[in-house]
Write a protein that holds these residues in place. Structure first.
Motif, PDB file in Angstrom:
ATOM      1  N   GLN A   1     -18.497 -12.969 -64.801  1.00 43.76           N
ATOM      2  CA  GLN A   1     -17.296 -13.125 -63.967  1.00 43.76           C
ATOM      3  C   GLN A   1     -17.069 -14.571 -63.560  1.00 43.76           C
ATOM      4  O   GLN A   1     -15.927 -15.060 -63.565  1.00 43.76           O
ATOM      5  CB  GLN A   1     -17.411 -12.200 -62.744  1.00 43.76           C
ATOM      6  CG  GLN A   1     -17.333 -10.724 -63.115  1.00 43.76           C
ATOM      7  CD  GLN A   1     -17.742  -9.791 -61.986  1.00 43.76           C
ATOM      8  OE1 GLN A   1     -18.570 -10.144 -61.149  1.00 43.76           O
ATOM      9  NE2 GLN A   1     -17.168  -8.599 -61.966  1.00 43.76           N
TER      10      GLN A   1
ATOM     11  N   PHE B   1     -18.753  -4.491 -63.387  1.00 46.83           N
ATOM     12  CA  PHE B   1     -17.945  -4.637 -64.599  1.00 46.83           C
ATOM     13  C   PHE B   1     -16.980  -3.456 -64.667  1.00 46.83           C
ATOM     14  O   PHE B   1     -17.239  -2.433 -65.283  1.00 46.83           O
ATOM     15  CB  PHE B   1     -18.855  -4.667 -65.832  1.00 46.83           C
ATOM     16  CG  PHE B   1     -18.241  -5.254 -67.080  1.00 46.83           C
ATOM     17  CD1 PHE B   1     -17.021  -4.812 -67.558  1.00 46.83           C
ATOM     18  CD2 PHE B   1     -18.905  -6.248 -67.777  1.00 46.83           C
ATOM     19  CE1 PHE B   1     -16.461  -5.345 -68.713  1.00 46.83           C
ATOM     20  CE2 PHE B   1     -18.367  -6.795 -68.936  1.00 46.83           C
ATOM     21  CZ  PHE B   1     -17.148  -6.351 -69.401  1.00 46.83           C
TER      22      PHE B   1
ATOM     23  N   LEU C   1     -11.189 -13.941 -61.395  1.00 50.31           N
ATOM     24  CA  LEU C   1     -11.508 -12.630 -60.836  1.00 50.31           C
ATOM     25  C   LEU C   1     -12.672 -12.768 -59.871  1.00 50.31           C
ATOM     26  O   LEU C   1     -13.374 -13.777 -59.872  1.00 50.31           O
ATOM     27  CB  LEU C   1     -11.825 -11.608 -61.933  1.00 50.31           C
ATOM     28  CG  LEU C   1     -13.157 -11.692 -62.693  1.00 50.31           C
ATOM     29  CD1 LEU C   1     -13.352 -10.420 -63.503  1.00 50.31           C
ATOM     30  CD2 LEU C   1     -13.212 -12.879 -63.622  1.00 50.31           C
TER      31      LEU C   1
ATOM     32  N   GLN D   1     -18.020  -2.369 -69.638  1.00 46.01           N
ATOM     33  CA  GLN D   1     -17.521  -1.635 -68.478  1.00 46.01           C
ATOM     34  C   GLN D   1     -18.566  -0.615 -68.009  1.00 46.01           C
ATOM     35  O   GLN D   1     -19.103   0.152 -68.795  1.00 46.01           O
ATOM     36  CB  GLN D   1     -16.213  -0.914 -68.812  1.00 46.01           C
ATOM     37  CG  GLN D   1     -15.538  -0.304 -67.595  1.00 46.01           C
ATOM     38  CD  GLN D   1     -14.082   0.066 -67.854  1.00 46.01           C
ATOM     39  OE1 GLN D   1     -13.542  -0.199 -68.914  1.00 46.01           O
ATOM     40  NE2 GLN D   1     -13.450   0.689 -66.873  1.00 46.01           N
TER      41      GLN D   1
ATOM     42  N   LYS E   1     -10.049  -8.980 -68.566  1.00 47.72           N
ATOM     43  CA  LYS E   1     -10.216 -10.427 -68.653  1.00 47.72           C
ATOM     44  C   LYS E   1     -11.084 -10.802 -69.860  1.00 47.72           C
ATOM     45  O   LYS E   1     -10.827 -11.794 -70.557  1.00 47.72           O
ATOM     46  CB  LYS E   1     -10.862 -10.974 -67.382  1.00 47.72           C
ATOM     47  CG  LYS E   1     -10.097 -10.665 -66.099  1.00 47.72           C
ATOM     48  CD  LYS E   1      -8.811 -11.456 -65.980  1.00 47.72           C
ATOM     49  CE  LYS E   1      -8.173 -11.217 -64.607  1.00 47.72           C
ATOM     50  NZ  LYS E   1      -6.948 -12.005 -64.402  1.00 47.72           N
TER      51      LYS E   1
ATOM     52  N   VAL F   1     -23.580  -9.600 -64.865  1.00 49.51           N
ATOM     53  CA  VAL F   1     -22.131  -9.404 -64.701  1.00 49.51           C
ATOM     54  C   VAL F   1     -21.551 -10.494 -63.805  1.00 49.51           C
ATOM     55  O   VAL F   1     -20.455 -11.011 -64.066  1.00 49.51           O
ATOM     56  CB  VAL F   1     -21.826  -8.004 -64.139  1.00 49.51           C
ATOM     57  CG1 VAL F   1     -20.320  -7.835 -63.900  1.00 49.51           C
ATOM     58  CG2 VAL F   1     -22.326  -6.925 -65.083  1.00 49.51           C
TER      59      VAL F   1
ATOM     60  N   THR G   1     -12.386  -6.619 -64.979  1.00 46.93           N
ATOM     61  CA  THR G   1     -13.273  -7.520 -65.717  1.00 46.93           C
ATOM     62  C   THR G   1     -13.130  -7.295 -67.215  1.00 46.93           C
ATOM     63  O   THR G   1     -13.053  -8.253 -67.997  1.00 46.93           O
ATOM     64  CB  THR G   1     -14.737  -7.318 -65.285  1.00 46.93           C
ATOM     65  OG1 THR G   1     -14.869  -7.626 -63.892  1.00 46.93           O
ATOM     66  CG2 THR G   1     -15.675  -8.216 -66.087  1.00 46.93           C
TER      67      THR G   1
END
Length: 331
Positions: A282, A298, A292, A271, A305, A278, A302
């Motif tokens: 995703q 992030f 997503l 994060q 997930k 990233v 995200t």
């Protein structure tokens, strides 16, 4: 290798030169006998029986690409230090073969007290990156993850970065004496309470391939500074970029993305991370059924997930996409 522990509550001893010989350990001007009897009767700083590799029970320790020379003490110690090494590899930084160390029969630098390495109850991790006496060799994020590992170990493991005097950030050691009930408690916790998968499983990708893995490779190459179109097709241009990347990392430049190239190519994300890596994560999550938007940011969605994916694959659910999670996303 570190030299190997901070000295605790003992008279100051000048640093001496250590010479290994057939007859013993020569410390400065004096000979400390190192016969089988003396070695087997000795104990390391933490109270564990110490000796040469032929005199104490040792088992090989291999984590990721790293083989710890001479291994570590068999049994509970092996389980605990192996757990620490695996989490360091998966969550803090990838271990490098030739940079990690286990048993070594020797005293602490500047002392006649045997190092905990002498009893096979200590390991050094990526020693050249974290030299003896240096502080701050890990980032604040890495230190936070190390704290998580130490917290899980409930005081059984001590980190050299916490020494009050000379720091030794490469170093992790057993911090209780033989027979301490906390050893059994922690081993049961590791074996029964956290059955997380820790092995990397990579799929080899080469010219002619297409699909989600190629898309991830192309985004990762862009993240590494290589300009190319992300089209999911592994053609001559993608192959040439892979070869350039492999050469830059000292890998076999064959244009094939196997385990070593994947391991060098992926970027740990969590994060707050942004960018092409990233985007790759995703898109991989979406392919795996965790839909997503691939916006390269992030954020909390995200992360949620990622955690859900990790839980579905019995990975450590920390929301951090390290090597093991990358390998499962691309397998």
């Amino acid at each position: 290798m570190c030299e190997h522990h901070e000295e605790v509550a003992r008279p100051s001893v000048a640093r001496r030169t250590l010479i290994r010989g057939a007859g013993g350990l020569l410390l400065g001007g004096g000979l400390v006998t190192a016969s089988a009897t003396a070695a087997s009767a000795a104990t390391s700083q933490n109270g564990w029986p110490a000796g040469y590799s032929s005199q104490i029970p040792l088992s090989r320790l291999v984590v990721g690409p790293a083989d710890f020379p001479a291994g570590v003490r068999t049994g509970q110690v092996h389980t605990i230090l192996g757990y620490v090494a695996r989490r360091m590899h998966n969550e803090v930084e990838a271990l490098v073969d030739g940079w990690c160390w286990g048993h070594a029969y020797r005293p602490i630098s500047g002392s006649t007290t045997l190092s905990n390495h002498s009893s096979g109850t200590a390991i050094d991790i990526n020693a050249p990156r974290h030299p003896l006496g240096a502080a701050g060799t890990f980032s604040s994020t890495q230190v936070s993850r190390i704290r998580s590992i130490l917290s899980y170990c409930d005081g059984v493991v001590r980190w050299g970065g916490d020494y009050s005097t000379r720091k030794d950030e490469m170093h992790f050691e057993i911090n209780v004496r033989p027979g301490d009930a906390r050893l059994t408690t922690l081993v049961n916790k590791i074996n029964g309470g956290s059955s997380y998968e820790t092995n990397e499983t990579w799929t080899t990708v080469r010219r002619g391939a297409s699909g989600f893995r190629v898309t991830a490779i192309q985004h990762l190459l862009r993240a590494r500074g290589y300009s190319l179109t992300v089209d999911g097709s592994f053609g001559s241009i993608t192959e040439s970029k892979v070869i350039s990347f492999q050469r830059s990392r000292g890998l076999v430049a064959d244009g094939i993305v196997g385990p070593k190239t994947w391991g060098a190519l992926v970027i740990t994300c969590q994060q707050g991370s942004t960018g092409q890596a990233v985007v790759a994560i995703q898109k991989l999550l979406t392919y795996r059924g965790y839909s997503l938007t691939a916006d390269g940011s992030f954020g909390s969605i995200t992360k949620s997930k990622v955690v859900a994916f990790q839980q579905s694959r019995r990975l450590y659910p920390d929301g951090i996409v390290g090597r093991v999670t990358w390998s499962r996303l691309t397998v």
